[in-house]
Design a protein around this motif. Structure first.
Motif, short mmCIF file in Angstrom:
data_model
loop_
_atom_site.label_atom_id
_atom_site.label_comp_id
_atom_site.label_asym_id
_atom_site.label_seq_id
_atom_site.Cartn_x
_atom_site.Cartn_y
_atom_site.Cartn_z
N PRO A 5 35.20 29.73 45.28
CA PRO A 5 36.24 30.65 44.78
C PRO A 5 35.73 32.09 44.66
CG PRO A 5 35.29 29.45 42.95
CD PRO A 5 34.66 28.87 44.21
N VAL A 6 35.20 32.63 45.75
CA VAL A 6 34.68 33.99 45.73
C VAL A 6 35.84 34.98 45.63
CG1 VAL A 6 33.29 35.71 46.96
CG2 VAL A 6 32.73 33.27 47.15
N PRO A 7 35.81 35.92 44.69
CA PRO A 7 36.89 36.91 44.59
C PRO A 7 36.93 37.79 45.85
CG PRO A 7 35.49 36.92 42.62
CD PRO A 7 34.79 36.10 43.65
N ASP A 8 38.05 38.48 46.04
CA ASP A 8 38.15 39.42 47.15
C ASP A 8 37.06 40.49 47.00
OD1 ASP A 8 40.32 38.10 48.16
OD2 ASP A 8 41.80 39.41 47.20
N ILE A 9 36.44 40.82 48.13
CA ILE A 9 35.36 41.80 48.12
C ILE A 9 35.94 43.21 48.15
CG2 ILE A 9 33.31 42.62 49.34
CD1 ILE A 9 33.05 39.81 48.10
N ASP A 10 35.38 44.07 47.31
CA ASP A 10 35.79 45.48 47.29
C ASP A 10 35.61 46.06 48.70
OD1 ASP A 10 35.89 48.26 47.08
OD2 ASP A 10 34.98 48.28 45.09
N PRO A 11 36.68 46.61 49.28
CA PRO A 11 36.59 47.16 50.64
C PRO A 11 35.48 48.19 50.81
CG PRO A 11 38.88 47.02 49.96
CD PRO A 11 38.06 46.72 48.73
N ALA A 12 35.22 48.99 49.75
CA ALA A 12 34.17 50.00 49.84
C ALA A 12 32.80 49.34 49.98
CB ALA A 12 34.21 50.90 48.61
N VAL A 13 32.59 48.26 49.21
CA VAL A 13 31.31 47.52 49.31
C VAL A 13 31.19 46.90 50.70
CG1 VAL A 13 30.00 45.54 48.44
CG2 VAL A 13 31.20 47.06 46.84
N GLU A 43 27.25 41.30 50.69
CA GLU A 43 28.47 41.87 50.12
C GLU A 43 28.92 41.09 48.90
OE1 GLU A 43 31.18 41.88 53.41
OE2 GLU A 43 31.97 39.88 52.94
N VAL A 44 28.71 39.78 48.90
CA VAL A 44 29.12 38.97 47.75
C VAL A 44 28.27 39.28 46.53
CG1 VAL A 44 29.17 36.62 46.83
CG2 VAL A 44 30.14 37.08 49.07
N VAL A 45 26.95 39.35 46.70
CA VAL A 45 26.10 39.60 45.54
C VAL A 45 26.32 41.01 45.00
CG1 VAL A 45 24.04 40.41 46.78
CG2 VAL A 45 23.80 39.21 44.58
N ARG A 46 26.61 41.95 45.88
CA ARG A 46 26.85 43.32 45.42
C ARG A 46 28.20 43.47 44.74
NH1 ARG A 46 24.36 47.73 49.78
NH2 ARG A 46 22.18 47.28 49.28
N ALA A 47 29.21 42.79 45.26
CA ALA A 47 30.56 42.94 44.72
C ALA A 47 30.79 42.13 43.46
CB ALA A 47 31.59 42.55 45.79
N THR A 48 30.10 40.98 43.34
CA THR A 48 30.37 40.07 42.21
C THR A 48 29.23 39.95 41.22
OG1 THR A 48 29.51 38.04 43.26
CG2 THR A 48 31.77 38.70 43.81
N GLY A 49 28.03 40.38 41.63
CA GLY A 49 26.89 40.22 40.75
C GLY A 49 26.35 38.81 40.71
#
Length: 286
Positions: free
Chosen positions: A121-129, A169-175
């Motif tokens: 259930p990964v949230p949507d990734i910030d487009p900028a990230v 991108e996942v680790v940067r966007a979600t921590g």
């Protein structure tokens, strides 16, 4: 073969193997012998734009037994693993209802794993990230991943652009690490089917020779025209269809930036590299 096993679960066959291993021929043989429906599980073969480059079954082969999820999606519409898994569940159910054995065939491990074990259930990734990560050379992205998610970086090949970018991108966007999200997966069908898995594992020398021969056949069968038509659509270069093996290499030749010999050599090498990663993934599944 009955589509129901002795425990009462419906059967699902999976013919898995790396690129050029002959898995499609084996799936066709099985489907004809038991009354099966072949369901594509290859991420490139879902796109109608890539019949030649993805080595989709021919029209003659598709006429021999039912084929599903081959070339059914326009290249402008990205197909995620979750998208494919939902479509595959529908086709598996339809095959069972028709009294046919559903036979998955392909080498996209993420597709198969998502179908069987569920989706994280990964949230949507910030487009900028995402834009920043996708613009990074894979070597830089891998070094960043080693700093930000070392355990997952150790499990990925440094040149696996798609997986390295996704992990970063996942680790940067979600921590959180993508592996953390995967441990919370949901929606898989593994417990509701009786899985019959057959893996085609060829010696490396034979596999690589098949990869090279496959690329040569692609050129003979019109791969250059296919790539030219795709480039003419001016699609977003980040779409999966534009990142398929062969598009960039043959695209540079079409643009006059390389020789055909160099392009073919590049596609051969990329195909062998991909087959090696698929082979490694399949061995880890067992």
């Amino acid at each position: 073969m009955s589509i129901i096993d002795p425990s009462g679960l419906p059967r699902l066959a999976l013919i898995a193997g790396p690129t050029a291993s002959g898995k499609s021929a084996r799936a066709l043989e099985l489907a004809e012998s038991v009354g099966g429906t072949i369901i594509n599980a290859d991420a490139s073969q879902v796109y109608r734009d890539l019949r030649v480059l993805s080595a989709r079954p021919s029209a003659e082969e598709e006429a021999r037994v039912p084929h599903r999820l081959f070339g059914h999606r326009d290249g402008a519409l990205a197909c995620s693993a979750a998208d494919w898994a939902e479509e595959a569940r529908v086709e598996i159910a339809r095959a069972h209802e028709a009294g046919r054995l559903p036979i998955l065939v392909g080498g996209t491990g993420l597709y198969v794993r998502t179908l069987l074990d569920g989706i994280a259930p990964v949230p949507d990734i910030d487009p900028a990230v995402r834009a920043i990560v996708r613009a990074m050379p894979v070597a830089d992205a891998y070094r960043a991943l080693q700093d930000e998610d070392p355990p997952l970086a150790d499990r990925l090949h440094p040149n696996d652009t798609t997986r390295v970018q996704r992990a970063l991108e996942v680790v940067r966007a979600t921590g959180r690490s993508l592996e953390d999200w995967r441990r919370a997966t949901r929606g898989g069908i593994r417990a509701s089917v009786s899985l019959l898995m057959e893996t085609i594992d060829l010696p490396v020398a034979e596999l690589y020779a098949r990869c090279d021969a496959r690329v040569d056949r692609m050129v003979e069968d019109g791969a250059l025209d296919e790539v030219a038509s795709l480039i003419a659509r001016r699609l977003d270069p980040d779409l999966p269809v534009m990142r398929a093996i062969g598009v960039a290499q043959f695209g540079r030749y079409i643009a006059g930036k390389s020789t055909l010999e160099h392009a073919v050599a590049g596609v051969r090498q990329a195909t062998r590299n991909y087959a090696k990663r698929q082979r490694t993934w399949l061995r880890h599944q067992h």
